[in-house]
Design a protein around this motif. Structure first.
Motif, PDB file in Angstrom:
ATOM      1  N   ALA A 105       0.825  -1.205   0.000  1.00  0.00           N
ATOM      2  CA  ALA A 105       0.000   0.000   0.000  1.00  0.00           C
ATOM      3  C   ALA A 105       0.862   1.259   0.000  1.00  0.00           C
ATOM      4  O   ALA A 105       0.582   2.222  -0.721  1.00  0.00           O
ATOM      5  CB  ALA A 105      -0.925   0.001   1.214  1.00  0.00           C
ATOM      6  N   VAL A 106       1.923   1.257   0.803  1.00  0.00           N
ATOM      7  CA  VAL A 106       2.817   2.417   0.869  1.00  0.00           C
ATOM      8  C   VAL A 106       3.553   2.603  -0.457  1.00  0.00           C
ATOM      9  O   VAL A 106       3.693   3.734  -0.957  1.00  0.00           O
ATOM     10  CB  VAL A 106       3.824   2.260   2.030  1.00  0.00           C
ATOM     11  CG1 VAL A 106       4.879   3.351   1.966  1.00  0.00           C
ATOM     12  CG2 VAL A 106       3.099   2.306   3.372  1.00  0.00           C
ATOM     13  N   ILE A 107       4.031   1.495  -1.038  1.00  0.00           N
ATOM     14  CA  ILE A 107       4.709   1.581  -2.342  1.00  0.00           C
ATOM     15  C   ILE A 107       3.759   2.129  -3.396  1.00  0.00           C
ATOM     16  O   ILE A 107       4.132   2.992  -4.201  1.00  0.00           O
ATOM     17  CB  ILE A 107       5.233   0.189  -2.764  1.00  0.00           C
ATOM     18  CG1 ILE A 107       6.381  -0.245  -1.849  1.00  0.00           C
ATOM     19  CG2 ILE A 107       5.703   0.212  -4.219  1.00  0.00           C
ATOM     20  CD1 ILE A 107       6.858  -1.661  -2.093  1.00  0.00           C
ATOM     21  N   ALA A 108       2.522   1.648  -3.373  1.00  0.00           N
ATOM     22  CA  ALA A 108       1.522   2.142  -4.321  1.00  0.00           C
ATOM     23  C   ALA A 108       1.242   3.626  -4.093  1.00  0.00           C
ATOM     24  O   ALA A 108       1.085   4.392  -5.050  1.00  0.00           O
ATOM     25  CB  ALA A 108       0.231   1.333  -4.181  1.00  0.00           C
ATOM     26  N   HIS A 109       1.191   4.016  -2.829  1.00  0.00           N
ATOM     27  CA  HIS A 109       0.945   5.430  -2.488  1.00  0.00           C
ATOM     28  C   HIS A 109       2.032   6.334  -3.056  1.00  0.00           C
ATOM     29  O   HIS A 109       1.757   7.435  -3.546  1.00  0.00           O
ATOM     30  CB  HIS A 109       0.888   5.572  -0.968  1.00  0.00           C
ATOM     31  CG  HIS A 109       0.716   6.988  -0.501  1.00  0.00           C
ATOM     32  ND1 HIS A 109      -0.472   7.671  -0.612  1.00  0.00           N
ATOM     33  CD2 HIS A 109       1.605   7.859   0.070  1.00  0.00           C
ATOM     34  CE1 HIS A 109      -0.316   8.892  -0.126  1.00  0.00           C
ATOM     35  NE2 HIS A 109       0.916   9.032   0.288  1.00  0.00           N
ATOM     36  N   ILE A 110       3.272   5.852  -3.036  1.00  0.00           N
ATOM     37  CA  ILE A 110       4.408   6.653  -3.508  1.00  0.00           C
ATOM     38  C   ILE A 110       4.581   6.558  -5.020  1.00  0.00           C
ATOM     39  O   ILE A 110       4.773   7.567  -5.703  1.00  0.00           O
ATOM     40  CB  ILE A 110       5.706   6.193  -2.808  1.00  0.00           C
ATOM     41  CG1 ILE A 110       5.600   6.435  -1.299  1.00  0.00           C
ATOM     42  CG2 ILE A 110       6.919   6.924  -3.384  1.00  0.00           C
ATOM     43  CD1 ILE A 110       6.749   5.836  -0.509  1.00  0.00           C
ATOM     44  N   ALA A 111       4.485   5.334  -5.553  1.00  0.00           N
ATOM     45  CA  ALA A 111       4.845   5.097  -6.950  1.00  0.00           C
ATOM     46  C   ALA A 111       3.672   5.187  -7.929  1.00  0.00           C
ATOM     47  O   ALA A 111       3.812   5.764  -9.015  1.00  0.00           O
ATOM     48  CB  ALA A 111       5.519   3.735  -7.076  1.00  0.00           C
ATOM     49  N   PHE A 112       2.518   4.608  -7.563  1.00  0.00           N
ATOM     50  CA  PHE A 112       1.387   4.633  -8.496  1.00  0.00           C
ATOM     51  C   PHE A 112       0.053   4.724  -7.759  1.00  0.00           C
ATOM     52  O   PHE A 112      -0.743   3.780  -7.763  1.00  0.00           O
ATOM     53  CB  PHE A 112       1.409   3.398  -9.417  1.00  0.00           C
ATOM     54  CG  PHE A 112       1.812   2.113  -8.746  1.00  0.00           C
ATOM     55  CD1 PHE A 112       0.864   1.281  -8.156  1.00  0.00           C
ATOM     56  CD2 PHE A 112       3.139   1.729  -8.713  1.00  0.00           C
ATOM     57  CE1 PHE A 112       1.227   0.098  -7.550  1.00  0.00           C
ATOM     58  CE2 PHE A 112       3.514   0.537  -8.109  1.00  0.00           C
ATOM     59  CZ  PHE A 112       2.559  -0.287  -7.523  1.00  0.00           C
ATOM     60  N   PRO A 113      -0.209   5.869  -7.129  1.00  0.00           N
ATOM     61  CA  PRO A 113      -1.452   6.060  -6.373  1.00  0.00           C
ATOM     62  C   PRO A 113      -2.701   5.995  -7.246  1.00  0.00           C
ATOM     63  O   PRO A 113      -3.807   5.839  -6.721  1.00  0.00           O
ATOM     64  CB  PRO A 113      -1.273   7.451  -5.757  1.00  0.00           C
ATOM     65  CG  PRO A 113      -0.315   8.152  -6.668  1.00  0.00           C
ATOM     66  CD  PRO A 113       0.632   7.086  -7.120  1.00  0.00           C
ATOM     67  N   GLN A 114      -2.514   6.127  -8.566  1.00  0.00           N
ATOM     68  CA  GLN A 114      -3.670   6.104  -9.458  1.00  0.00           C
ATOM     69  C   GLN A 114      -4.395   4.763  -9.458  1.00  0.00           C
ATOM     70  O   GLN A 114      -5.527   4.648  -9.906  1.00  0.00           O
ATOM     71  CB  GLN A 114      -3.242   6.460 -10.894  1.00  0.00           C
ATOM     72  CG  GLN A 114      -2.333   5.453 -11.571  1.00  0.00           C
ATOM     73  CD  GLN A 114      -0.850   5.699 -11.285  1.00  0.00           C
ATOM     74  OE1 GLN A 114      -0.520   6.400 -10.318  1.00  0.00           O
ATOM     75  NE2 GLN A 114       0.010   5.161 -12.122  1.00  0.00           N
ATOM     76  N   PHE A 115      -3.741   3.728  -8.920  1.00  0.00           N
ATOM     77  CA  PHE A 115      -4.360   2.407  -8.888  1.00  0.00           C
ATOM     78  C   PHE A 115      -5.102   2.126  -7.581  1.00  0.00           C
ATOM     79  O   PHE A 115      -5.681   1.054  -7.418  1.00  0.00           O
ATOM     80  CB  PHE A 115      -3.303   1.320  -9.126  1.00  0.00           C
ATOM     81  CG  PHE A 115      -2.712   1.351 -10.506  1.00  0.00           C
ATOM     82  CD1 PHE A 115      -3.495   1.075 -11.611  1.00  0.00           C
ATOM     83  CD2 PHE A 115      -1.394   1.697 -10.697  1.00  0.00           C
ATOM     84  CE1 PHE A 115      -2.961   1.114 -12.891  1.00  0.00           C
ATOM     85  CE2 PHE A 115      -0.848   1.750 -11.974  1.00  0.00           C
ATOM     86  CZ  PHE A 115      -1.638   1.451 -13.075  1.00  0.00           C
ATOM     87  N   GLY A 116      -5.070   3.054  -6.637  1.00  0.00           N
ATOM     88  CA  GLY A 116      -5.823   2.880  -5.396  1.00  0.00           C
ATOM     89  C   GLY A 116      -5.078   2.099  -4.344  1.00  0.00           C
ATOM     90  O   GLY A 116      -5.245   0.882  -4.211  1.00  0.00           O
ATOM     91  N   GLU A 117      -4.242   2.798  -3.576  1.00  0.00           N
ATOM     92  CA  GLU A 117      -3.368   2.115  -2.626  1.00  0.00           C
ATOM     93  C   GLU A 117      -4.119   1.421  -1.490  1.00  0.00           C
ATOM     94  O   GLU A 117      -3.674   0.381  -0.984  1.00  0.00           O
ATOM     95  CB  GLU A 117      -2.343   3.097  -2.036  1.00  0.00           C
ATOM     96  CG  GLU A 117      -2.944   4.309  -1.342  1.00  0.00           C
ATOM     97  CD  GLU A 117      -2.996   5.535  -2.229  1.00  0.00           C
ATOM     98  OE1 GLU A 117      -2.735   6.642  -1.732  1.00  0.00           O
ATOM     99  OE2 GLU A 117      -3.310   5.386  -3.417  1.00  0.00           O
ATOM    100  N   ALA A 118      -5.265   1.957  -1.083  1.00  0.00           N
ATOM    101  CA  ALA A 118      -6.025   1.330   0.007  1.00  0.00           C
ATOM    102  C   ALA A 118      -6.527  -0.053  -0.403  1.00  0.00           C
ATOM    103  O   ALA A 118      -6.445  -1.015   0.366  1.00  0.00           O
ATOM    104  CB  ALA A 118      -7.197   2.221   0.411  1.00  0.00           C
ATOM    105  N   VAL A 119      -7.040  -0.153  -1.618  1.00  0.00           N
ATOM    106  CA  VAL A 119      -7.542  -1.435  -2.114  1.00  0.00           C
ATOM    107  C   VAL A 119      -6.390  -2.413  -2.312  1.00  0.00           C
ATOM    108  O   VAL A 119      -6.505  -3.605  -2.002  1.00  0.00           O
ATOM    109  CB  VAL A 119      -8.310  -1.237  -3.439  1.00  0.00           C
ATOM    110  CG1 VAL A 119      -8.782  -2.581  -3.986  1.00  0.00           C
ATOM    111  CG2 VAL A 119      -9.501  -0.318  -3.222  1.00  0.00           C
TER     112      VAL A 119
END
Length: 438
Positions: free
Chosen positions: A392-406
């Motif tokens: 989730a943290v990696i997604a938040h930093i690198a590609f938040p467009q995909f929805g880090e919470a999900v």
């Protein structure tokens, strides 16, 4: 017959499941939940999402976020309604008799951060709207919110029954006043602000919706354990997500899409300014609305924190209501609350993996978890949470467009399932060992 901690106050069952004899009606438990998300903050967020994405994309993001919330909170609520267990008791089974201390303590601290934030916000909103002294209002709000929470879960139910209808009525009044100067037929044509194009993705918007109630949503058992059964608890969760949550977001969506918002980039669809300057009566009602509306959030968060800490310290919920109410109030008075928002939002990303692990362990692997010997610290559960949070943290930093919470939810659930399967004894090995023993 009711037992009580204090005369005329119902027992809160901090350390044991709520017995069936003390369960509440579906309407009462639903009132606790649907009064929680129907708040001005959601109208603000709904407007901000609409400002960036446009009407239809915003609507889709809000519905998707609420679908995730319903599946997540609904599952945890179903287990709570069937067992009567609060969040701390659930976490103890999944994370261990000592490991749960980290989980429950962490989330109980996060929700008190939200309590402090919303208490400080009460003083600021009243100051900006009516010009009253912000510190004096914040101090009054602290005492008021702590007092209501002290009364217990029934008081939260009554507050919800008042807060939700009042929100809808004043929201409709605001739209009626807006309709005198704006054409609502153009609402669906809003494509988003040109200046904000590309600044927010669909995934980011969905995460904003999910993260808004990730903390208390994970701790839903503190509320829905009072349901008569799992079905009743799911209905209570449904009344909040999607029903109340979508309604509160929609007011903000419409206000921004019709072009009536005041500073939509930061103030979103907050409709409080629209109620000012029309009549003394409406101004008085609007003032009461601020305390009732934000008070609904504060009391729920304070209740979550008090139940959590009372279990950790083998104490009483009402004692911790006073302690945490004072601590959060001091933080609000000191102005520290204004620095909490980004920190609390980030924590919201790593909280859902806790719930995802619990859902898999307590529901989908119920037979295993029920028969499992008690453990002090369950490394399997923490490993899965760590993997989900890291993703989730990696997604938040690198590609938040995909929805880090999900992403955090899904990866934590999959990780726990795979790790648990890998740790299970292989049937062939079990049969071989059994034959050798014979």
């Amino acid at each position: 017959m009711k037992t009580s901690d204090t005369p005329a106050l119902e027992q809160e069952f901090e350390h044991e499941p709520v017995p069936l004899s003390h369960r509440h009606s579906t309407r009462s438990v639903s009132a606790v939940w649907f009064g929680f998300p129907m708040i001005l903050t959601n109208a603000l967020f709904g407007g901000i999402i609409t400002w960036h994405l446009g009407f239809w994309p915003a609507l889709i993001a809000i519905l998707l976020g609420n679908l995730v919330l319903f599946a997540y909170v609904g599952a945890l609520s179903w287990f709570a309604g069937n067992t009567g267990m609060n969040f701390a008791l659930q976490a103890r089974r999944t994370f261990g008799s000592k490991g749960y201390i980290l989980v429950s303590g962490f989330l109980s601290t996060v929700v008190i951060g939200w309590y402090a934030f919303q208490t400080g916000l009460t003083g600021t909103v009243i100051n900006q709207t009516f010009g009253w002294n912000a510190l004096a209002v914040t101090a009054f709000a602290m005492i008021l919110y702590t007092g209501i929470t002290f009364l217990g879960v029934r008081a939260l139910s009554v507050l919800g029954m008042i807060a939700a209808p009042l929100f809808v009525v004043l929201g409709i009044v605001a739209l009626w006043l807006i309709g005198k100067q704006h054409d609502f037929s153009i609402v669906t044509q809003w494509k988003g602000s040109a200046s904000a194009a590309g600044a927010m993705s669909m995934g980011t918007a969905v995460t904003m919706v999910v993260a808004g109630f990730a903390d208390s949503g994970t701790m839903t058992a503190d509320f829905t354990r009072w349901s008569k059964n799992g079905r009743s608890a799911v209905i209570a969760a449904f009344s909040a997500f999607p029903v109340a949550n979508v309604i509160s977001y929609l007011f903000g969506v419409v206000i921004v899409a019709v072009g009536a918002a005041v500073d939509p980039l930061t103030n979103g669809g907050n409709f409080l300014p629209m109620l000012m300057g029309h009549s003394a009566f409406l101004s008085v009602v609007a003032c009461l609305f601020v305390f009732i509306n934000l008070g609904s959030v504060c009391t729920h968060c304070l209740y979550n924190g008090a139940v959590g800490f009372s279990h950790l310290f083998s104490s009483k919920m009402r004692l911790w209501t006073l302690i945490l109410g004072a601590i959060g109030g001091v933080l609000a008075l000191a102005g520290v609350w204004s620095y909490f928002l980004e920190w609390l939002s980030l924590l919201g990303i790593v909280v859902p993996p806790f719930g995802a692990v619990m859902i898999v362990d307590l529901i989908f692997m119920a037979r295993i978890s029920e028969q499992r010997p008690a453990q002090r610290f369950r490394g399997t559960a923490f490993a899965a949470w760590a993997i989900g949070s890291l993703c989730a943290v990696i997604a938040h930093i690198a590609f938040p467009q995909f929805g880090e919470a999900v992403i955090g939810l899904v990866t934590a659930a999959i990780s726990y399932t795979l790790i648990s399967k890998m740790r299970m004894p292989h049937p062939v090995m079990e049969n071989s060992n059994a034959r050798l023993q014979r």
